[in-house]
Design a protein around this motif. Structure first.
Motif: not given
Length: 237
Positions: A64, A84, A86, A149, A195, A199
């Motif tokens: 990340f 993110d 997602d 995030p 999401r 993950s």
């Protein structure tokens, strides 16, 4: 979008997010350019992002922190956001965070995740996040609830922090370094949704444990730095 019209670069770390990218990139606020950092995708994510108008950056080193750092380095706008890719977070929520940095109210703004449904945030991940937030408060005085995030700050300020973690500890290292510099850190609640797809980190117990290990390393390094160089009191959220 011309370079002159870009007010914020949104860094989207990406590892196999083909199913989520069309929705995410379709939710960009005006003046925000997406920088999709492909971190080893095998599902065509990079091509999809490019077709949808995003700037695509390739980062071969997995992690990340590696992906976010590559995106910030590639950015040219004065402000940088991170989110993110997602579809768990909505880029349309960014303007509220951006305004606090633009008007000088804050140096770093975090999107505090508020689960929009029961399945959005696994219990083990929420508990780990809560424990880490408490440890950050004890270590820095920052009153935060989430190491979320989604975040916004000035690009050059982020680069000047000299962050070195390239794995899961990167978000925590950013907070610790910001606190050490006396940054004003604020939180704004943002909806957090389930999401799209599988993950890779906190959605699994193994991923959560890996993230916790990386963040413990960051906390230990911060404690060592503080012992050597006492800092001024930090701004709290």
């Amino acid at each position: 979008m011309t370079e002159e019209s870009i007010a914020v670069d949104l860094v989207l770390p990406c590892l196999d997010e083909a199913g989520a990218l069309p929705w995410v990139l379709g939710r960009l606020p005006g003046g925000v350019r997406a920088i999709v950092v492909d971190n080893g995708s095998t599902d065509g994510s990079a091509a999809i992002a490019a077709d949808l108008g995003a700037l695509v950056v390739t980062e071969e080193r997995r992690g990340f922190g590696a992906a976010v750092h590559a995106g910030i380095t590639a950015a040219t706008a004065p402000l940088v956001a991170v989110c993110d890719a997602d579809a768990s977070l909505d880029p349309a929520d960014l303007p509220a965070l951006i305004r606090l940095v633009e008007d000088g109210t804050a140096d770093l703004v975090l999107g505090r995740r508020l689960p929009a449904s029961r399945g959005a945030w696994p219990l083990h991940a929420r508990l780990a996040n809560r424990a880490l937030a408490a440890r950050v408060h004890r270590a820095t005085g920052l009153r935060i609830h989430d190491l979320g995030p989604m975040r916004v700050a000035r690009r050059q300020d982020l680069l000047d922090l000299g962050l070195t973690d390239r794995r899961s500890g990167y978000p925590l290292e950013m907070l610790l370094a910001a606190a050490a510099r006396g940054w004003r850190v604020r939180e704004i609640g943002v909806p957090y949704r389930p999401r799209v797809g599988r993950s890779k980190v906190t959605g699994t117990l193994r991923g959560t444990l890996t993230a916790i290990r990386d963040m413990r390393v960051a906390l230990a390094a911060h404690a060592g730095d503080q012992a050597q160089t006492p800092s001024a009191p930090n701004q709290s959220a």
